[in-house]
Design a protein around this motif. Structure first.
Motif, PDB file in Angstrom:
ATOM      1  N   LEU A   7       0.856  -1.180   0.000  1.00  0.00           N
ATOM      2  CA  LEU A   7       0.000   0.000   0.000  1.00  0.00           C
ATOM      3  C   LEU A   7       0.895   1.234   0.000  1.00  0.00           C
ATOM      4  CD1 LEU A   7      -2.462  -1.055   2.855  1.00  0.00           C
ATOM      5  CD2 LEU A   7      -2.608  -1.588   0.415  1.00  0.00           C
ATOM      6  N   VAL A   8       0.694   2.131  -0.959  1.00  0.00           N
ATOM      7  CA  VAL A   8       1.512   3.335  -1.064  1.00  0.00           C
ATOM      8  C   VAL A   8       0.588   4.552  -1.017  1.00  0.00           C
ATOM      9  CG1 VAL A   8       3.281   4.552  -2.363  1.00  0.00           C
ATOM     10  CG2 VAL A   8       3.120   2.053  -2.543  1.00  0.00           C
ATOM     11  N   ASP A   9       0.609   5.261   0.112  1.00  0.00           N
ATOM     12  CA  ASP A   9      -0.240   6.440   0.279  1.00  0.00           C
ATOM     13  C   ASP A   9       0.333   7.286   1.407  1.00  0.00           C
ATOM     14  OD1 ASP A   9      -2.586   8.203   0.881  1.00  0.00           O
ATOM     15  OD2 ASP A   9      -3.612   6.832  -0.494  1.00  0.00           O
ATOM     16  N   ASP A  10       0.249   8.603   1.284  1.00  0.00           N
ATOM     17  CA  ASP A  10       0.762   9.475   2.336  1.00  0.00           C
ATOM     18  C   ASP A  10      -0.269   9.732   3.437  1.00  0.00           C
ATOM     19  OD1 ASP A  10      -0.665  10.941   0.364  1.00  0.00           O
ATOM     20  OD2 ASP A  10       0.226  12.812   1.061  1.00  0.00           O
ATOM     21  N   SER A  11      -1.477   9.213   3.300  1.00  0.00           N
ATOM     22  CA  SER A  11      -2.527   9.379   4.299  1.00  0.00           C
ATOM     23  C   SER A  11      -2.622   8.140   5.183  1.00  0.00           C
ATOM     24  CB  SER A  11      -3.879   9.619   3.619  1.00  0.00           C
ATOM     25  OG  SER A  11      -4.934   9.484   4.544  1.00  0.00           O
ATOM     26  N   THR A  12      -2.376   8.311   6.479  1.00  0.00           N
ATOM     27  CA  THR A  12      -2.494   7.174   7.399  1.00  0.00           C
ATOM     28  C   THR A  12      -3.936   6.693   7.488  1.00  0.00           C
ATOM     29  OG1 THR A  12      -2.635   8.701   9.273  1.00  0.00           O
ATOM     30  CG2 THR A  12      -0.475   7.776   8.791  1.00  0.00           C
ATOM     31  N   THR A  13      -4.893   7.588   7.293  1.00  0.00           N
ATOM     32  CA  THR A  13      -6.304   7.196   7.322  1.00  0.00           C
ATOM     33  C   THR A  13      -6.620   6.259   6.157  1.00  0.00           C
ATOM     34  OG1 THR A  13      -6.882   9.308   8.344  1.00  0.00           O
ATOM     35  CG2 THR A  13      -8.673   8.065   7.312  1.00  0.00           C
ATOM     36  N   VAL A  14      -6.144   6.604   4.970  1.00  0.00           N
ATOM     37  CA  VAL A  14      -6.381   5.762   3.795  1.00  0.00           C
ATOM     38  C   VAL A  14      -5.680   4.412   3.966  1.00  0.00           C
ATOM     39  CG1 VAL A  14      -5.966   5.508   1.310  1.00  0.00           C
ATOM     40  CG2 VAL A  14      -6.793   7.682   2.229  1.00  0.00           C
ATOM     41  N   ASP A  25      -9.741 -10.721   3.198  1.00  0.00           N
ATOM     42  CA  ASP A  25      -9.141 -11.790   2.388  1.00  0.00           C
ATOM     43  C   ASP A  25      -7.783 -12.251   2.913  1.00  0.00           C
ATOM     44  OD1 ASP A  25     -11.355 -11.700   0.787  1.00  0.00           O
ATOM     45  OD2 ASP A  25     -10.326 -11.054  -1.015  1.00  0.00           O
ATOM     46  N   HIS A  26      -7.383 -11.751   4.077  1.00  0.00           N
ATOM     47  CA  HIS A  26      -6.162 -12.209   4.771  1.00  0.00           C
ATOM     48  C   HIS A  26      -4.883 -12.051   3.947  1.00  0.00           C
ATOM     49  CE1 HIS A  26      -8.931 -13.789   7.716  1.00  0.00           C
ATOM     50  NE2 HIS A  26      -9.558 -14.454   6.759  1.00  0.00           N
ATOM     51  N   TYR A  27      -4.713 -10.889   3.349  1.00  0.00           N
ATOM     52  CA  TYR A  27      -3.479 -10.609   2.627  1.00  0.00           C
ATOM     53  C   TYR A  27      -2.404 -10.135   3.600  1.00  0.00           C
ATOM     54  CZ  TYR A  27      -6.484 -10.582  -1.514  1.00  0.00           C
ATOM     55  OH  TYR A  27      -7.378 -10.922  -2.508  1.00  0.00           O
ATOM     56  N   ASP A  28      -1.150 -10.370   3.259  1.00  0.00           N
ATOM     57  CA  ASP A  28      -0.038  -9.752   3.980  1.00  0.00           C
ATOM     58  C   ASP A  28       0.113  -8.351   3.404  1.00  0.00           C
ATOM     59  OD1 ASP A  28       0.562 -11.983   5.550  1.00  0.00           O
ATOM     60  OD2 ASP A  28       1.897 -12.817   4.040  1.00  0.00           O
ATOM     61  N   VAL A  29       0.241  -7.360   4.278  1.00  0.00           N
ATOM     62  CA  VAL A  29       0.273  -5.965   3.830  1.00  0.00           C
ATOM     63  C   VAL A  29       1.563  -5.292   4.276  1.00  0.00           C
ATOM     64  CG1 VAL A  29      -0.872  -3.727   4.009  1.00  0.00           C
ATOM     65  CG2 VAL A  29      -2.242  -5.805   3.852  1.00  0.00           C
ATOM     66  N   VAL A  30       2.162  -4.552   3.346  1.00  0.00           N
ATOM     67  CA  VAL A  30       3.346  -3.738   3.594  1.00  0.00           C
ATOM     68  C   VAL A  30       2.964  -2.318   3.204  1.00  0.00           C
ATOM     69  CG1 VAL A  30       5.769  -3.383   2.995  1.00  0.00           C
ATOM     70  CG2 VAL A  30       4.822  -5.693   2.987  1.00  0.00           C
ATOM     71  N   GLU A  31       3.492  -1.313   3.927  1.00  0.00           N
ATOM     72  CA  GLU A  31       3.131   0.079   3.651  1.00  0.00           C
ATOM     73  C   GLU A  31       4.333   0.926   3.265  1.00  0.00           C
ATOM     74  OE1 GLU A  31       1.189   1.762   7.051  1.00  0.00           O
ATOM     75  OE2 GLU A  31      -0.490   0.350   6.948  1.00  0.00           O
ATOM     76  N   ALA A  32       4.051   1.927   2.437  1.00  0.00           N
ATOM     77  CA  ALA A  32       5.015   2.973   2.104  1.00  0.00           C
ATOM     78  C   ALA A  32       4.242   4.288   2.106  1.00  0.00           C
ATOM     79  CB  ALA A  32       5.645   2.726   0.744  1.00  0.00           C
ATOM     80  N   HIS A  33       4.927   5.393   2.454  1.00  0.00           N
ATOM     81  CA  HIS A  33       4.236   6.663   2.662  1.00  0.00           C
ATOM     82  C   HIS A  33       4.454   7.704   1.573  1.00  0.00           C
ATOM     83  CE1 HIS A  33       4.366   4.618   6.559  1.00  0.00           C
ATOM     84  NE2 HIS A  33       3.123   5.054   6.610  1.00  0.00           N
ATOM     85  N   PRO A  57       4.079  13.222  -1.567  1.00  0.00           N
ATOM     86  CA  PRO A  57       5.353  13.951  -1.522  1.00  0.00           C
ATOM     87  C   PRO A  57       6.491  13.126  -2.136  1.00  0.00           C
ATOM     88  CG  PRO A  57       4.755  13.153   0.667  1.00  0.00           C
ATOM     89  CD  PRO A  57       3.610  12.832  -0.247  1.00  0.00           C
ATOM     90  N   ARG A  58       7.574  13.795  -2.418  1.00  0.00           N
ATOM     91  CA  ARG A  58       8.816  13.243  -2.980  1.00  0.00           C
ATOM     92  C   ARG A  58       8.655  12.677  -4.377  1.00  0.00           C
ATOM     93  NH1 ARG A  58      12.953   9.892   0.261  1.00  0.00           N
ATOM     94  NH2 ARG A  58      11.321   8.347   0.483  1.00  0.00           N
ATOM     95  N   LEU A  59       7.718  11.759  -4.572  1.00  0.00           N
ATOM     96  CA  LEU A  59       7.530  11.146  -5.881  1.00  0.00           C
ATOM     97  C   LEU A  59       6.062  10.761  -6.018  1.00  0.00           C
ATOM     98  CD1 LEU A  59       9.047  10.115  -8.437  1.00  0.00           C
ATOM     99  CD2 LEU A  59       9.231   7.911  -7.280  1.00  0.00           C
ATOM    100  N   GLY A  60       5.398  11.292  -7.031  1.00  0.00           N
ATOM    101  CA  GLY A  60       3.985  10.999  -7.242  1.00  0.00           C
ATOM    102  C   GLY A  60       3.762   9.590  -7.778  1.00  0.00           C
ATOM    103  N   GLY A  61       2.520   9.169  -7.731  1.00  0.00           N
ATOM    104  CA  GLY A  61       2.169   7.813  -8.144  1.00  0.00           C
ATOM    105  C   GLY A  61       2.411   7.504  -9.607  1.00  0.00           C
ATOM    106  N   PHE A  62       2.152   8.461 -10.500  1.00  0.00           N
ATOM    107  CA  PHE A  62       2.376   8.201 -11.918  1.00  0.00           C
ATOM    108  C   PHE A  62       3.854   7.950 -12.196  1.00  0.00           C
ATOM    109  CE2 PHE A  62      -1.478  11.116 -12.854  1.00  0.00           C
ATOM    110  CZ  PHE A  62      -2.353  10.065 -12.643  1.00  0.00           C
TER     111      PHE A  62
END
Length: 122
Positions: A7-14, A25-33, A57-62
């Motif tokens: 999961l890559v998002d700068d919002s902790t809520t999202v 669905d019991h996936y293993d999840v890793v996060e990046a901000h 910030p730093r680098l957009g999703g596209f």
């Protein structure tokens, strides 16, 4: 074997909301901000799927998606853009950057899970 999703998002809520949706669905999840951390984590963790915001910030999703597609070790990892940017130009930019699918916020849990399962071949 459980599938790993980055999961890559700068919002902790999202990030929390996505975790809650994926928990069904019991996936293993890793996060990046941000996009830069997302590219680094993708190279390190080799996830089965990436959910990526666009405006970060730093680098957009596209741009992050383009970099993932340029790297031999990450180019085949499916990417779903999850963003508030729902206008046609942004959707087209997402696909041009190499994303596999596109979801707009606010997130519809059923829609997101359906697209995740589809990208993972489930």
């Amino acid at each position: 074997m459980r599938k790993k999703i980055l999961l890559v998002d700068d919002s902790t809520t999202v990030l929390l909301m996505e975790r809650m949706i994926l928990a069904k669905d019991h996936y293993d999840v890793v996060e990046a901000h941000d996009g830069q951390e997302g590219v680094e984590k993708a190279l390190e963790e080799r996830p089965d799927l990436i959910l990526m915001d666009v405006v970060m910030p730093r680098l957009g999703g596209f741009e992050a998606c383009k970099r993932l597609r340029e790297d031999e070790t990450t180019r085949e990892i499916p990417v779903i853009m999850v963003t508030t940017r729902g206008e046609l130009q942004s959707v087209e930019s997402g696909y041009a950057a190499g994303c596999n699918d596109y979801v707009t916020k606010p997130i519809n849990g059923l829609e997101l899970l359906t697209k995740v399962r589809s990208c993972l071949g489930q």
